[in-house]
Design a protein around this motif. Structure first.
Motif, mmCIF file in Angstrom:
data_model
loop_
_atom_site.group_PDB
_atom_site.id
_atom_site.type_symbol
_atom_site.label_atom_id
_atom_site.label_comp_id
_atom_site.label_asym_id
_atom_site.label_seq_id
_atom_site.Cartn_x
_atom_site.Cartn_y
_atom_site.Cartn_z
ATOM 1 N N ALA A 246 0.767 -1.329 0.015
ATOM 2 C CA ALA A 246 0.000 -0.019 -0.089
ATOM 3 C C ALA A 246 0.836 1.358 -0.043
ATOM 4 O O ALA A 246 0.437 2.180 -0.755
ATOM 5 N N THR A 247 1.853 1.198 0.597
ATOM 6 C CA THR A 247 2.862 2.380 1.037
ATOM 7 C C THR A 247 3.505 2.720 -0.540
ATOM 8 O O THR A 247 3.658 3.833 -1.117
ATOM 9 N N GLN A 248 3.942 1.563 -1.150
ATOM 10 C CA GLN A 248 4.575 1.673 -2.292
ATOM 11 C C GLN A 248 3.720 2.014 -3.358
ATOM 12 O O GLN A 248 4.011 3.035 -4.318
ATOM 13 N N THR A 249 2.312 1.453 -3.362
ATOM 14 C CA THR A 249 1.529 2.033 -4.372
ATOM 15 C C THR A 249 1.176 3.518 -4.420
ATOM 16 O O THR A 249 1.234 4.282 -5.358
ATOM 17 N N SER A 250 0.930 4.036 -3.028
ATOM 18 C CA SER A 250 0.985 5.569 -3.021
ATOM 19 C C SER A 250 2.026 6.390 -3.233
ATOM 20 O O SER A 250 1.856 7.513 -3.596
ATOM 21 N N CYS A 251 3.264 6.034 -2.898
ATOM 22 C CA CYS A 251 4.274 6.854 -2.732
ATOM 23 C C CYS A 251 5.181 6.810 -3.924
ATOM 24 O O CYS A 251 5.810 7.900 -4.452
ATOM 25 N N ARG A 252 5.318 5.598 -4.724
ATOM 26 C CA ARG A 252 6.100 5.546 -6.001
ATOM 27 C C ARG A 252 5.599 5.940 -6.975
ATOM 28 O O ARG A 252 4.537 6.292 -7.357
ATOM 29 N N THR A 253 6.734 6.656 -7.926
ATOM 30 C CA THR A 253 6.293 7.328 -9.295
ATOM 31 C C THR A 253 6.159 6.140 -10.293
ATOM 32 O O THR A 253 5.947 6.589 -11.208
ATOM 33 N N ASP A 254 6.459 5.023 -10.202
ATOM 34 C CA ASP A 254 6.445 3.964 -11.031
ATOM 35 C C ASP A 254 5.435 2.951 -10.960
ATOM 36 O O ASP A 254 5.284 1.823 -11.350
ATOM 37 N N ARG A 255 4.304 3.307 -10.322
ATOM 38 C CA ARG A 255 3.311 2.185 -9.764
ATOM 39 C C ARG A 255 2.034 2.407 -10.555
ATOM 40 O O ARG A 255 0.997 1.943 -9.956
ATOM 41 N N SER A 256 1.698 3.566 -11.357
ATOM 42 C CA SER A 256 0.627 3.845 -11.905
ATOM 43 C C SER A 256 0.126 2.572 -12.919
ATOM 44 O O SER A 256 -0.943 2.297 -13.233
ATOM 45 N N GLY A 257 1.037 2.018 -13.410
ATOM 46 C CA GLY A 257 0.883 0.893 -14.194
ATOM 47 C C GLY A 257 0.303 1.264 -15.626
ATOM 48 O O GLY A 257 0.000 0.323 -16.396
ATOM 49 N N LEU A 258 0.469 2.509 -16.180
ATOM 50 C CA LEU A 258 -0.145 3.084 -17.202
ATOM 51 C C LEU A 258 0.930 3.142 -18.292
ATOM 52 O O LEU A 258 0.609 2.997 -19.589
ATOM 53 N N ILE A 259 2.192 3.500 -17.832
ATOM 54 C CA ILE A 259 3.102 4.016 -19.163
ATOM 55 C C ILE A 259 3.593 2.824 -19.891
ATOM 56 O O ILE A 259 3.522 2.975 -21.244
ATOM 57 N N ASP A 260 3.861 1.647 -19.244
ATOM 58 C CA ASP A 260 4.321 0.554 -20.364
ATOM 59 C C ASP A 260 3.266 0.043 -21.206
ATOM 60 O O ASP A 260 3.706 -0.589 -22.258
ATOM 61 N N VAL A 261 2.012 0.072 -20.661
ATOM 62 C CA VAL A 261 1.126 -0.657 -21.498
ATOM 63 C C VAL A 261 0.422 0.374 -22.306
ATOM 64 O O VAL A 261 -0.454 -0.173 -23.150
ATOM 65 N N SER A 262 0.315 1.472 -22.293
ATOM 66 C CA SER A 262 -0.541 2.560 -22.875
ATOM 67 C C SER A 262 0.256 2.530 -24.660
ATOM 68 O O SER A 262 1.576 2.735 -24.554
ATOM 69 N N PRO A 263 -0.460 2.563 -25.496
ATOM 70 C CA PRO A 263 -0.112 2.560 -26.798
ATOM 71 C C PRO A 263 0.394 3.972 -27.232
ATOM 72 O O PRO A 263 -0.031 4.907 -26.334
ATOM 73 N N TRP A 264 1.268 3.939 -28.272
ATOM 74 C CA TRP A 264 1.952 5.306 -28.442
ATOM 75 C C TRP A 264 0.572 6.285 -28.995
ATOM 76 O O TRP A 264 0.636 7.455 -28.899
ATOM 77 N N VAL A 265 -0.216 5.523 -29.826
ATOM 78 C CA VAL A 265 -1.323 6.305 -30.667
ATOM 79 C C VAL A 265 -2.549 5.383 -30.563
ATOM 80 O O VAL A 265 -2.385 4.247 -31.066
ATOM 81 N N ARG A 266 -3.588 6.090 -30.144
ATOM 82 C CA ARG A 266 -4.824 5.305 -30.046
ATOM 83 C C ARG A 266 -6.042 6.173 -29.932
ATOM 84 O O ARG A 266 -6.047 7.044 -29.141
ATOM 85 N N VAL A 267 -6.941 6.073 -30.777
ATOM 86 C CA VAL A 267 -7.868 7.045 -30.685
ATOM 87 C C VAL A 267 -9.418 6.101 -30.188
ATOM 88 O O VAL A 267 -9.810 5.288 -30.823
ATOM 89 N N PRO A 268 -10.026 6.671 -29.090
ATOM 90 C CA PRO A 268 -11.102 5.833 -28.587
ATOM 91 C C PRO A 268 -12.308 6.100 -29.462
ATOM 92 O O PRO A 268 -12.320 7.309 -30.161
ATOM 93 N N TYR A 269 -13.209 5.039 -29.498
ATOM 94 C CA TYR A 269 -14.380 5.342 -30.381
ATOM 95 C C TYR A 269 -15.621 4.557 -29.658
ATOM 96 O O TYR A 269 -15.340 3.947 -28.696
ATOM 97 N N PRO A 270 -16.821 4.983 -30.275
ATOM 98 C CA PRO A 270 -17.832 4.486 -29.491
ATOM 99 C C PRO A 270 -18.125 2.987 -29.919
ATOM 100 O O PRO A 270 -17.684 2.280 -30.758
ATOM 101 N N PHE A 271 -18.631 2.245 -28.773
ATOM 102 C CA PHE A 271 -18.785 0.813 -28.520
ATOM 103 C C PHE A 271 -17.670 0.188 -29.013
ATOM 104 O O PHE A 271 -17.530 -0.991 -29.662
ATOM 105 N N GLN A 272 -16.480 0.611 -28.422
ATOM 106 C CA GLN A 272 -15.126 -0.022 -28.535
ATOM 107 C C GLN A 272 -15.135 -1.496 -27.891
ATOM 108 O O GLN A 272 -14.293 -2.266 -28.019
ATOM 109 N N TRP A 273 -16.155 -1.503 -26.719
ATOM 110 C CA TRP A 273 -15.963 -2.568 -25.829
ATOM 111 C C TRP A 273 -17.082 -3.738 -26.388
ATOM 112 O O TRP A 273 -17.142 -4.733 -26.010
ATOM 113 N N GLY A 274 -17.938 -3.296 -27.408
ATOM 114 C CA GLY A 274 -18.953 -4.107 -27.931
ATOM 115 C C GLY A 274 -20.410 -3.626 -27.806
ATOM 116 O O GLY A 274 -20.388 -2.577 -27.391
#
Length: 527
Positions: A246-274
């Motif tokens: 819990a402390t690491q998740t709150s304090c560290r700057t590398d725990r968002s889990g977003l940077i590595d998995v985020s695509p470089w370019v992606r345009v959201p669109y309606p009904f993208q989940w079905g």
């Protein structure tokens, strides 16, 4: 007995229709370089709620970091669209339309409904997301109906300065649980941000005159950079190695889990989940949350109209904004954000802090939202700011947003026992009733209303868990039922100050602040 020499003295403070001494009001944009930096600052501030909501919901839905990144990008993209729509065609005020904590409870009910037994977590995530989409699509029509049918205009004609004070104040103060409790999750990074922000905005400009311009306008960017770098040094220096998760998740700057998995370019669109799925009970529960969000947003809009040095909103403009908020919730449902559309209260507070209420600045911030949602990697970098730092900003911004409601007390007679009763009961119960509901939920895992119908539980528990909703509804009820027809009471309420703004044409400034662009008022007149 009053001394004769003081008998003819003017009152100590004269009420002002518009807040004086702001740097830029709604229609006075700053120079482009300054406006771009201020817009980026608003973008940084609104990221916090998007990250918190996405991080809380997506793992429970079965999604991993990749799905969390996609939902975050979608929420950011839709927030940009909705902010543009509200600033162009809605109230025309400088409000950011982002996610809301109000929608979390009914979304959680959909997640834990027991209808999802798919062994594949990604398939389960998509099914739950489609169910939330259906609920948001249906719920949006309650806001659209209330806004565009004129119901909210009738409500706007009945409210007075004394009744909007509890609503607008608790729209900010009622979010206290997201302030210092969040700072306390990592005091070593959260507290420095809070102290530095106060130091830079309140003390440094008085000590160093040359720093006044930078500190007035860009203290958030400056202090965020300082504390973010400091937090990153702590992270790479191994300070949190071996600490609880819990402390690491709150304090560290590398725990968002977003940077590595985020695509470089992606345009959201309606009904993208079905294709969205629909359930009547879940739709009813979400409609209740949508109505609560509408009331809370009304408090935020009333507050931002003050901070941005606009005149009080004509009821027709208030209704127009409610209708476009419903359109925003509909767009959120179509795209699949797992959240609805509401006024970002933190950005209301930022307007008060910077004294810049320019519409152009907010539209630029909407451009940043869309730009960084498409360029996912870059947006994810900014979203990696530790949440305790964001909570430190909330301590100031939610307070400023609530203080915007206090500005309407100047129109009221505070020696009136009737007004004192309304303020006393609405403020106290506005905090006390939600506290009871939230404590009950925290201790027992469910709200005070606990029946086999989970959707019915949400329809009751969600409204009474909102401080702004409870205070606003009580204030509206008392103000419209307690001797309101007496002429002296009408003046005590401050209603006579708002008479000139009840019709759009009665005050020339209404056209300046609230008229639609492209001469659309000719085809869609405000009344």
């Amino acid at each position: 007995m009053v001394d004769a020499k003081f008998a003819d003295d003017p009152p100590p403070h004269i009420p002002k229709d518009q807040l004086p001494n702001v740097h830029y009001c709604v229609t006075s944009p700053p120079p482009w370089p300054e406006a771009i930096l201020l817009g980026f600052q608003h973008y940084l501030v609104m990221l916090g709620t998007a990250v918190i909501v996405t991080t809380a919901l997506v793992p429970l839905m079965g999604g991993g970091d990749a799905e969390k990144a996609q939902v975050f990008q979608t929420l950011l993209f839709v927030s940009g669209l909705n902010t543009f729509l509200q600033s162009w065609f809605g109230t025309r005020l400088p409000v950011v339309m982002g996610g809301s904590f109000t929608f979390v409870a009914p979304t959680l009910s959909i997640i834990v409904s027991g209808r999802w037994d798919d062994p594949d977590p990604i398939s389960k995530f998509r099914k739950i997301m489609r169910a939330t989409q259906g609920a948001y699509i249906v719920a949006s029509f309650i806001q659209i109906l209330i806004g565009f049918s004129g119901i909210w205009r009738m409500v706007g004609r009945l409210i007075s300065p004394i009744s909007v004070v509890p609503l607008a104040a608790l729209a900010g103060f009622g979010l206290y649980e997201y302030g210092f409790p969040g700072v306390g999750k990592c005091v070593e990074v959260g507290l420095p941000e809070l102290v530095l922000l106060i130091l830079f905005t309140q003390y440094l400009p008085r000590l160093i005159r040359r720093a006044k311009y930078l500190c007035d306008r860009f203290a958030v960017i400056i202090t965020l950079c300082i504390v973010w770098i400091y937090a990153h040094i702590l992270t790479i220096g191994g300070v949190y190695e071996g600490k609880p998760l819990a402390t690491q998740t709150s304090c560290r700057t590398d725990r968002s889990g977003l940077i590595d998995v985020s695509p470089w370019v992606r345009v959201p669109y309606p009904f993208q989940w079905g294709t969205p799925s629909f359930d009547a009970g879940e739709a009813f529960a979400m409609m209740a949350a949508a109505f609560v969000a509408l009331v809370e947003s009304t408090g935020g809009i009333v507050s931002v109209s003050r901070w941005a040095s606009a005149t009080p909103l004509p009821p027709s403009v208030l209704a127009r904004g409610a209708g476009w908020q419903g359109v925003g919730t509909l767009i959120s449902g179509l795209f699949g954000t797992a959240n609805g559309s509401s006024v970002a209260i933190e950005n209301v507070g930022l307007i008060g802090l910077t004294k810049v209420g320019s519409r152009r600045v907010i539209q630029i911030s909407a451009g940043f939202m869309i730009f960084f949602s498409v360029l996912g990697k870059f947006g994810a970098v900014f979203a990696s700011i530790p949440i305790p730092i964001v909570s430190a900003l909330y301590c100031v911004f939610f307070g400023y947003a609530g203080a915007g409601g206090f500005g309407y007390l100047q129109f009221c007679q505070l020696n009136s026992f009737r007004n004192k009763f309304i303020l006393a009961i609405c403020f106290f119960l506005g905090f006390s009733i939600p506290q009871y509901f939230n404590e009950h939920t925290a201790s027992k895992g469910y709200g005070p209303v606990h029946t086999p119908g989970r959707w019915f539980n949400d329809m009751v528990n969600v409204p009474f868990s909102s401080e702004a909703f409870v205070a606003g509804v009580l204030a509206f009820f008392f103000d419209t039922t307690l001797e309101k027809k007496e002429e002296q009471v009408r003046k005590d309420r401050g209603k006579h100050w708002w008479d000139r703004f009840m019709a759009f044409e009665d005050d020339a400034r209404s056209d300046e602040f609230y008229s639609l662009p492209l001469n659309l008022n000719k085809y869609f007149p405000s009344v």
